[in-house]
Design a protein around this motif. Structure first.
Motif, PDB file in Angstrom:
ATOM      1  N   ASP A 142       0.846  -1.196   0.000  1.00 47.79           N
ATOM      2  CA  ASP A 142       0.000   0.000   0.000  1.00 47.79           C
ATOM      3  C   ASP A 142       0.883   1.249   0.000  1.00 47.79           C
ATOM      4  O   ASP A 142       1.674   1.453   0.933  1.00 47.79           O
ATOM      5  N   PRO A 143       0.778   2.104  -1.025  1.00 47.07           N
ATOM      6  CA  PRO A 143       1.631   3.311  -1.091  1.00 47.07           C
ATOM      7  C   PRO A 143       1.514   4.187   0.152  1.00 47.07           C
ATOM      8  O   PRO A 143       2.470   4.873   0.528  1.00 47.07           O
ATOM      9  N   LYS A 144       0.342   4.174   0.796  1.00 44.98           N
ATOM     10  CA  LYS A 144       0.153   4.988   2.005  1.00 44.98           C
ATOM     11  C   LYS A 144       1.198   4.639   3.067  1.00 44.98           C
ATOM     12  O   LYS A 144       1.752   5.524   3.732  1.00 44.98           O
ATOM     13  N   TRP A 145       1.475   3.342   3.215  1.00 40.09           N
ATOM     14  CA  TRP A 145       2.449   2.906   4.224  1.00 40.09           C
ATOM     15  C   TRP A 145       3.871   2.940   3.679  1.00 40.09           C
ATOM     16  O   TRP A 145       4.815   3.244   4.411  1.00 40.09           O
ATOM     17  N   LEU A 146       4.030   2.625   2.413  1.00 41.40           N
ATOM     18  CA  LEU A 146       5.379   2.522   1.852  1.00 41.40           C
ATOM     19  C   LEU A 146       6.116   3.855   1.899  1.00 41.40           C
ATOM     20  O   LEU A 146       7.317   3.894   2.158  1.00 41.40           O
ATOM     21  N   VAL A 177      10.792  -6.218   5.352  1.00 41.77           N
ATOM     22  CA  VAL A 177      10.124  -6.770   6.534  1.00 41.77           C
ATOM     23  C   VAL A 177       8.923  -5.905   6.921  1.00 41.77           C
ATOM     24  O   VAL A 177       7.828  -6.430   7.189  1.00 41.77           O
ATOM     25  N   LEU A 178       9.120  -4.592   6.958  1.00 38.89           N
ATOM     26  CA  LEU A 178       8.031  -3.698   7.365  1.00 38.89           C
ATOM     27  C   LEU A 178       6.901  -3.679   6.333  1.00 38.89           C
ATOM     28  O   LEU A 178       5.722  -3.652   6.683  1.00 38.89           O
ATOM     29  N   LYS A 179       7.271  -3.712   5.062  1.00 41.27           N
ATOM     30  CA  LYS A 179       6.244  -3.764   4.015  1.00 41.27           C
ATOM     31  C   LYS A 179       5.450  -5.068   4.124  1.00 41.27           C
ATOM     32  O   LYS A 179       4.214  -5.071   4.016  1.00 41.27           O
ATOM     33  N   ALA A 180       6.148  -6.182   4.328  1.00 40.96           N
ATOM     34  CA  ALA A 180       5.467  -7.476   4.439  1.00 40.96           C
ATOM     35  C   ALA A 180       4.492  -7.476   5.608  1.00 40.96           C
ATOM     36  O   ALA A 180       3.403  -8.064   5.518  1.00 40.96           O
ATOM     37  N   TYR A 181       4.853  -6.796   6.695  1.00 42.27           N
ATOM     38  CA  TYR A 181       3.944  -6.773   7.847  1.00 42.27           C
ATOM     39  C   TYR A 181       2.676  -5.975   7.536  1.00 42.27           C
ATOM     40  O   TYR A 181       1.587  -6.358   7.972  1.00 42.27           O
ATOM     41  N   THR A 182       2.800  -4.893   6.795  1.00 44.35           N
ATOM     42  CA  THR A 182       1.593  -4.123   6.450  1.00 44.35           C
ATOM     43  C   THR A 182       0.665  -4.936   5.562  1.00 44.35           C
ATOM     44  O   THR A 182      -0.560  -4.757   5.593  1.00 44.35           O
ATOM     45  N   LEU A 183       1.220  -5.832   4.761  1.00 49.37           N
ATOM     46  CA  LEU A 183       0.397  -6.721   3.933  1.00 49.37           C
ATOM     47  C   LEU A 183      -0.171  -7.867   4.747  1.00 49.37           C
ATOM     48  O   LEU A 183      -1.277  -8.340   4.497  1.00 49.37           O
ATOM     49  N   GLU A 188      -3.936  -3.166  10.548  1.00 50.03           N
ATOM     50  CA  GLU A 188      -3.043  -2.508  11.505  1.00 50.03           C
ATOM     51  C   GLU A 188      -2.090  -1.563  10.812  1.00 50.03           C
ATOM     52  O   GLU A 188      -1.789  -0.478  11.299  1.00 50.03           O
ATOM     53  N   GLY A 189      -1.580  -1.985   9.665  1.00 53.75           N
ATOM     54  CA  GLY A 189      -0.669  -1.133   8.910  1.00 53.75           C
ATOM     55  C   GLY A 189       0.701  -1.022   9.555  1.00 53.75           C
ATOM     56  O   GLY A 189       1.217  -1.969  10.135  1.00 53.75           O
ATOM     57  N   TYR A 190       1.279   0.164   9.473  1.00 57.17           N
ATOM     58  CA  TYR A 190       2.638   0.397   9.961  1.00 57.17           C
ATOM     59  C   TYR A 190       2.631   1.425  11.077  1.00 57.17           C
ATOM     60  O   TYR A 190       1.940   2.442  11.020  1.00 57.17           O
TER      61      TYR A 190
END
Length: 489
Positions: A142-146, A177-183, A188-190
């Protein structure tokens, strides 16, 4: 109590937003570093790298410490930990006290990453979700989190050799790792406090293992900490304050008198598991115990620091108001964070899981009376490795350490062919000798033998005989390499 705006984290003058912004928890550090080149280590060529990988900054280890473990003791501990890891389920189920004691003494650095993976239950999660991380890693996100993640990368331990270069392998793995967690948890997101947690894990293990450890910490150890609204961290702040009344009445009275809410000083402590507060040697020791025994260790560290900083009238003479008190809590005196002192105080502090759960229920009732129902329903908190394993019993296959060094038979060469010829000749000679013996026994031939003849040389084994598997390694608990990435040993 500080105001909380749903979805945007804390909105007070002291505690900045930890969710959905580009402001970092490390802003105070990074603002003093200077240019981006300096932040990312390009101006640090003269610095020495310490044994933890830091080339500077407040967490760099300088010189030898009285708490350093002698090499011979370290080797003995490594052997014991290898033995435990080879029968992990039995040790956790039947000898948990011994595991806890060994975590309190400190996990050997060479095995810390593997031990954390097992303690957290990340190893089991990884085995039960084969290919899941690769699947998440291949997705766009999600670009919002990336955008927020990307802006935070260079702020995570900028003086550590793994994260010192913009776009380096450390920052790339942290991003993955952080991107994978948001997916994995899109609802919950980041949250920015997840970045230092993931960075600490990446210093000790590959990206896939770090991802599953992060999942376990967010879902089992600190559930709800990184959700919108930060309700779980506020609840734990009230629990900490209630426990402080028993541990240090003087500190409790002082904070209550000046109306200093726990959320103002303990947010970064708890959400980052003290990774941005303590000297690095102390961080690692605290994490060893935290992943074994659960969140009570984080509470104990907070209580010890509050007691040491504000626990007597003498210490409070210099803290006449709210501002002075907050300044003191932001700059904890080094002697109270020193590894030997801090670990001893944590172990001795009588705060148990039962105390925390009892106070949790009391604060939850109070929350509902004053604010209503929680907006984010978190799963129940697991108090350490044994509770996690009991809740989701693993199979032996989930815990198996699969060797990655495989010894194969080399292709035949000319020298091998020569050995084969000699072997064939040896077989012919042995066949003739056996026939002669049979003739002697039957009486058909009489052969004189020399009783003083030297024993015949042992013949080499046939070339086509199967190789013994794991010949020098079989039966040893000290596997030279395993699926747990022994490059980190």
């Amino acid at each position: 109590m500080a105001k909380v705006q749903q979805g945007n984290g804390l909105q007070s003058g002291v505690s900045k937003s930890l969710r959905g912004t580009t402001e970092s928890l490390a802003d105070q550090e990074s603002n003093s570093f200077g240019s981006d080149n300096e932040v990312n280590g390009f101006a640090k060529t003269e610095s020495q790298t310490d044994k933890y990988g830091f080339i500077g900054g407040a967490q760099q280890h300088t010189g030898e410490s009285a708490d350093d473990v002698p090499p011979e003791v370290l080797r003995q501990r490594e052997v014991k930990w290898l033995e435990m890891l080879n029968s992990w389920d039995k040790w956790i189920a039947k000898r948990h006290k011994k595991v806890k004691l060994r975590c309190q003494k400190g996990i050997p650095p060479s095995l810390r990453g593997r031990a954390w993976l097992y303690l957290s239950g990340g190893k089991v999660k990884r085995e039960q979700n084969q290919g899941k991380f690769q699947e998440l890693d291949s997705q766009a996100g999600d670009p919002k989190w990336l955008d927020v993640i990307e802006k935070d990368l260079h702020r995570q331990f900028p003086f550590h050799e793994m994260f010192v270069a913009r776009g380096g392998h450390g920052q790339q793995d942290l991003y993955r790792v952080l991107k994978a967690y948001t997916l994995h948890r899109p609802e919950e997101g980041y949250c920015q406090a997840q970045a230092p947690i993931a960075a600490v894990l990446l210093m000790h293990m590959p990206a896939e293992d770090a991802f599953w450890c992060l999942v376990q910490i967010c879902e089992k150890y600190l559930p709800g900490y990184y959700s919108a609204g930060l309700e779980a961290i506020q609840l734990d702040g009230e629990i900490l304050f209630a426990l402080l009344k028993r541990v240090s009445p003087a500190a409790h009275r002082h904070l209550k008198k000046h109306k200093i809410d726990p959320i103002l000083y303990m947010t970064e402590w708890f959400m980052c598991a003290f990774s941005r507060t303590l000297p690095w040697a102390s961080v690692l020791r605290v994490w060893d115990m935290f992943l074994c025994e659960g969140v009570k260790i984080i509470f104990r560290v907070g209580l010890v620091l509050l007691k040491c900083m504000l626990g007597s009238q003498e210490k409070l003479k210099t803290c006449q108001g709210q501002y002075e008190t907050m300044e003191r809590l932001r700059a904890v005196e080094p002697q109270y964070m020193q590894e030997g002192f801090l670990i001893h105080e944590i172990i001795e502090l009588p705060v148990t899981e039962r105390d925390i759960e009892k106070e949790h229920h009391a604060q939850l009732r109070r929350w509902k009376e004053t604010r209503g129902e929680l907006h984010c329903k978190s799963p129940p908190r697991m108090h350490g490795a044994r509770a996690i394993m009991e809740a989701e019993p693993p199979s032996r296959r989930d815990l198996q350490q699969n060797p990655t060094i495989i010894v194969e038979s080399p292709p035949a060469t000319r020298s091998d062919e020569g050995i084969q010829d000699e072997t064939d000749k040896g077989r012919t000679r042995r066949t003739k000798t056996e026939k002669s013996k049979e003739k002697r026994k039957s009486g058909s031939t009489e052969v004189l033998t020399n009783p003083y003849a030297p024993p015949s040389d042992p013949q080499p084994p046939p070339h086509d005989a199967p190789l013994l598997k794991d010949t020098p390694l079989q039966g040893s608990n000290q596997s030279l390499s395993s699926a747990e990435q022994d490059t980190y040993l």
